[in-house]
Design a protein around this motif. Structure first.
Motif, PDB file in Angstrom:
ATOM      1  N   VAL A 243      42.869  34.014  45.866  1.00 40.80           N
ATOM      2  CA  VAL A 243      42.392  33.458  47.104  1.00 40.80           C
ATOM      3  C   VAL A 243      40.750  33.882  47.511  1.00 40.80           C
ATOM      4  O   VAL A 243      39.985  33.001  47.848  1.00 40.80           O
ATOM      5  CB  VAL A 243      43.200  33.982  48.247  1.00 40.80           C
ATOM      6  N   ASN A 244      40.390  34.931  47.031  1.00 41.16           N
ATOM      7  CA  ASN A 244      39.012  35.400  47.111  1.00 41.16           C
ATOM      8  C   ASN A 244      38.097  34.618  46.374  1.00 41.16           C
ATOM      9  O   ASN A 244      37.147  34.179  46.639  1.00 41.16           O
ATOM     10  CB  ASN A 244      38.822  37.174  47.020  1.00 41.16           C
ATOM     11  N   VAL A 245      38.625  34.104  45.030  1.00 42.43           N
ATOM     12  CA  VAL A 245      37.875  33.551  44.336  1.00 42.43           C
ATOM     13  C   VAL A 245      37.802  32.135  44.918  1.00 42.43           C
ATOM     14  O   VAL A 245      36.684  31.354  44.999  1.00 42.43           O
ATOM     15  CB  VAL A 245      38.385  33.365  42.811  1.00 42.43           C
TER      16      VAL A 245
ATOM     17  N   ASP B  87      47.649  38.077  41.000  1.00 43.01           N
ATOM     18  CA  ASP B  87      47.142  38.764  42.267  1.00 43.01           C
ATOM     19  C   ASP B  87      46.671  37.650  43.008  1.00 43.01           C
ATOM     20  O   ASP B  87      45.678  37.012  42.906  1.00 43.01           O
ATOM     21  CB  ASP B  87      46.060  39.702  41.896  1.00 43.01           C
TER      22      ASP B  87
ATOM     23  N   ASP C  54      45.751  37.599  46.275  1.00 46.10           N
ATOM     24  CA  ASP C  54      44.774  37.977  47.053  1.00 46.10           C
ATOM     25  C   ASP C  54      43.313  37.852  46.219  1.00 46.10           C
ATOM     26  O   ASP C  54      42.548  37.310  46.830  1.00 46.10           O
ATOM     27  CB  ASP C  54      44.674  39.334  47.690  1.00 46.10           C
ATOM     28  N   ARG C  55      43.479  38.337  44.900  1.00 46.56           N
ATOM     29  CA  ARG C  55      42.179  37.700  44.005  1.00 46.56           C
ATOM     30  C   ARG C  55      41.961  36.500  44.090  1.00 46.56           C
ATOM     31  O   ARG C  55      40.793  36.275  44.001  1.00 46.56           O
ATOM     32  CB  ARG C  55      42.577  38.570  43.004  1.00 46.56           C
TER      33      ARG C  55
ATOM     34  N   LYS D 242      38.065  30.961  47.846  1.00 43.96           N
ATOM     35  CA  LYS D 242      37.048  30.968  49.006  1.00 43.96           C
ATOM     36  C   LYS D 242      35.676  30.710  48.634  1.00 43.96           C
ATOM     37  O   LYS D 242      34.962  30.293  49.458  1.00 43.96           O
ATOM     38  CB  LYS D 242      37.226  32.062  49.946  1.00 43.96           C
ATOM     39  N   ARG D 243      35.398  31.094  47.384  1.00 37.30           N
ATOM     40  CA  ARG D 243      33.890  31.016  46.993  1.00 37.30           C
ATOM     41  C   ARG D 243      33.426  29.984  46.196  1.00 37.30           C
ATOM     42  O   ARG D 243      32.467  29.731  46.131  1.00 37.30           O
ATOM     43  CB  ARG D 243      33.617  32.406  46.291  1.00 37.30           C
TER      44      ARG D 243
ATOM     45  N   ASP E 194      35.147  37.604  37.395  1.00 38.22           N
ATOM     46  CA  ASP E 194      35.424  36.840  38.552  1.00 38.22           C
ATOM     47  C   ASP E 194      34.025  36.107  39.054  1.00 38.22           C
ATOM     48  O   ASP E 194      33.907  35.112  39.450  1.00 38.22           O
ATOM     49  CB  ASP E 194      35.888  37.592  39.647  1.00 38.22           C
ATOM     50  N   ASP E 195      32.866  37.006  39.037  1.00 34.72           N
ATOM     51  CA  ASP E 195      31.508  36.591  39.913  1.00 34.72           C
ATOM     52  C   ASP E 195      30.932  35.391  38.922  1.00 34.72           C
ATOM     53  O   ASP E 195      30.372  34.299  39.357  1.00 34.72           O
ATOM     54  CB  ASP E 195      30.673  37.774  40.184  1.00 34.72           C
TER      55      ASP E 195
END
Length: 490
Positions: free
Chosen positions: A433-435, A428, A430-431, A437-438, A406-407
């Motif tokens: 969305v975290n990606v 996923d 949530d996963r 947002k970055r 992901d990073d």
């Protein structure tokens, strides 16, 4: 194929030909031949439009009569609905849209977004109370009023002309500005029709003007450099956007820009339907001629070979399902012009030179007709350092790039001059969305969510632009704020 009526200018409430009756041929992308004529505006025509818009803003109640504006802009919307068949023809013949593309971004999405702007108009705040405050002896009742910027030059592109014209013209008019619409030389009819609607709707003289010509820069540069024009709203290439900023600085003109993109679609390793998510990434809609298209497909290294095999099969299966003018199932036609076709082909050749692996397409297709046809094309074994991964091609060319985790996916997505849109696919949420947002970009679609709509602000980070179009925010781009403080007697 239809022969279009002559596209005429609209200046100070009059539909007119260019001074000296000058015209130019409009070249059809499907045939490479003239499909109509358009007025070829002179500097004098552009100046007359500026004078008309300036006079209408300075001497009428257009900027303050909210109900009048709304009623007339709504009437123009109703005229658009009556003219949908004609608009569809313009999109197909002028812009080269396939029938399947017309029913989406070219017409239906433009109509839906226009309606969104009308529905949002009551939400625009024209005044805000800041209450009473200040030191003893200087207490004041304070408020901010929001007023129209003034005269707007709206410079629009050829790829989805109705949609972009609506976004700029409707927002600026609802804000209380007067407007000079300058459409691209390739698609003058889709601008001229706004003049016809304004005349039929009964717009006051000078509130909306439409000018265009064969020279792609003449009218635009006149608008950018003229101090009587208060704001430039431009959609187009980043290179031209930079020039507009530079020239607009001479008059400290407000500028907002919707520019290029090289958006990344990140398919994570847990994608719920990996094969479909990869196959649906084929860049075919309107021959890839969209600023927000996801032209970089990022795939995990652990599934990279699988993804390339899926994509290769998908392109092979797509085959010849494109490039027919009268086929209602086709989403892809030609690119807009000879120049654009040659540009796209030069990038395909460059990709091969850079060492990428061509897994689909890659050729020009003169057998499709006399127009400007480029095969749906995809490259694998692409690194993000290659020019085909970094520069906006604006054609049907997809590049597939592997990532570690992901990073790494976020790093690659952000390693770009652009930041307009993008996508993330994962089981996923949530996963995902975290990606999302970055990622440094103006909009992100998760699991094929619709992140572009008339009630949402649209725009980009970095070289993808400045400001936002659509939504309440899109109307507010055309407003100034004024503080009024009334002293309170001690």
């Amino acid at each position: 194929m239809s022969t279009l009526p002559e596209a005429k200018l609209y200046i100070d409430g009059v539909i007119c030909r260019a001074s000296g009756d000058k015209t130019y041929d409009v070249i059809g992308p499907w045939t490479g031949e003239p499909v109509g004529k358009a007025a070829d505006a002179s500097e004098a025509d552009v100046d007359a439009a500026i004078v008309a818009a300036r006079t209408a803003f300075d001497t009428t109640d257009w900027s303050t009569n909210h109900q009048l504006r709304f009623d007339l802009v709504k009437k123009m919307y109703e005229l658009l609905l009556e003219d949908k068949e004609r608009v569809s023809t313009l999109a197909r013949v002028e812009a080269g849209a396939a029938i399947g593309a017309v029913s989406r971004a070219h017409l239906d999405m433009a109509v839906a977004c226009y309606k969104d702007m009308l529905d949002l108009f009551p939400q625009v705040k024209w005044e805000k109370d800041y209450g009473r405050k200040g030191p003893e002896g200087y207490k004041s009742d304070r408020k901010v009023v929001y007023e129209a910027v003034g005269v707007v030059g709206a410079i629009t592109p050829w790829n989805v002309p109705l949609y972009v014209n609506v976004g700029k013209v409707v927002s600026a008019l609802l804000a209380g500005c007067t407007v000079i619409l300058k459409p691209a030389p390739n698609t003058p009819g889709m601008g001229a029709i706004f003049g016809e609607w304004a005349e039929k709707a009964g717009f006051p003289k000078g509130v909306l003007n439409v000018v265009f010509g064969q020279d792609p820069a003449l009218a635009g540069e006149r608008l950018v450099n003229d101090p009587r024009v208060d704001l430039i709203s431009f959609t187009g290439s980043t290179g031209v956007g930079k020039r507009i900023m530079e020239q607009g600085a001479k008059t400290l003109k407000r500028v907002f820009l919707e520019l290029g993109g090289k958006s990344a679609k990140i398919v994570l390793d847990d994608a719920p339907n990996f094969a479909m998510d990869i196959a649906s990434s084929m860049l075919i809609f309107h021959a890839g001629q969209g600023c927000a298209v996801q032209s970089r497909l990022l795939v995990p290294k652990s599934r990279y070979a699988e993804a390339v095999a899926i994509l290769t099969k998908a392109y092979a299966g797509f085959g010849e399902n494109w490039g027919e003018f009268d086929n209602p199932g086709h989403m892809m036609g030609p690119v807009i012009s000879q120049r654009q076709m040659e540009r796209v082909k030069s990038y395909i050749d460059l990709g091969i030179e850079e060492g990428a692996t061509l897994i689909a397409g890659g050729k020009l297709r003169p057998d499709k007709g006399g127009g400007f046809f480029v095969e749906p094309t995809a490259f694998a074994d692409v690194t993000n350092e290659m020019r085909i991964a970094r520069e906006e091609i604006f054609g049907p060319v997809l590049v597939v790039i592997p990532f570690e985790d992901d990073d790494d996916a976020v790093r690659i997505a952000n390693d770009s001059d652009y930041g307009l849109s993008g996508g993330v696919v994962s089981a996923d949420v949530d996963r995902a969305v975290n990606v999302a947002k970055r990622i440094r970009t103006g909009s992100v679609s998760i699991n094929n969510g619709m992140c572009i709509a008339g009630d949402l602000p649209f725009g980009g980070y970095k070289a993808s632009g400045i400001g936002r179009e659509w939504g309440v925010e899109g109307i507010e781009e055309f407003l100034e704020s004024k503080v009024i403080a009334v002293g309170v007697p001690a």
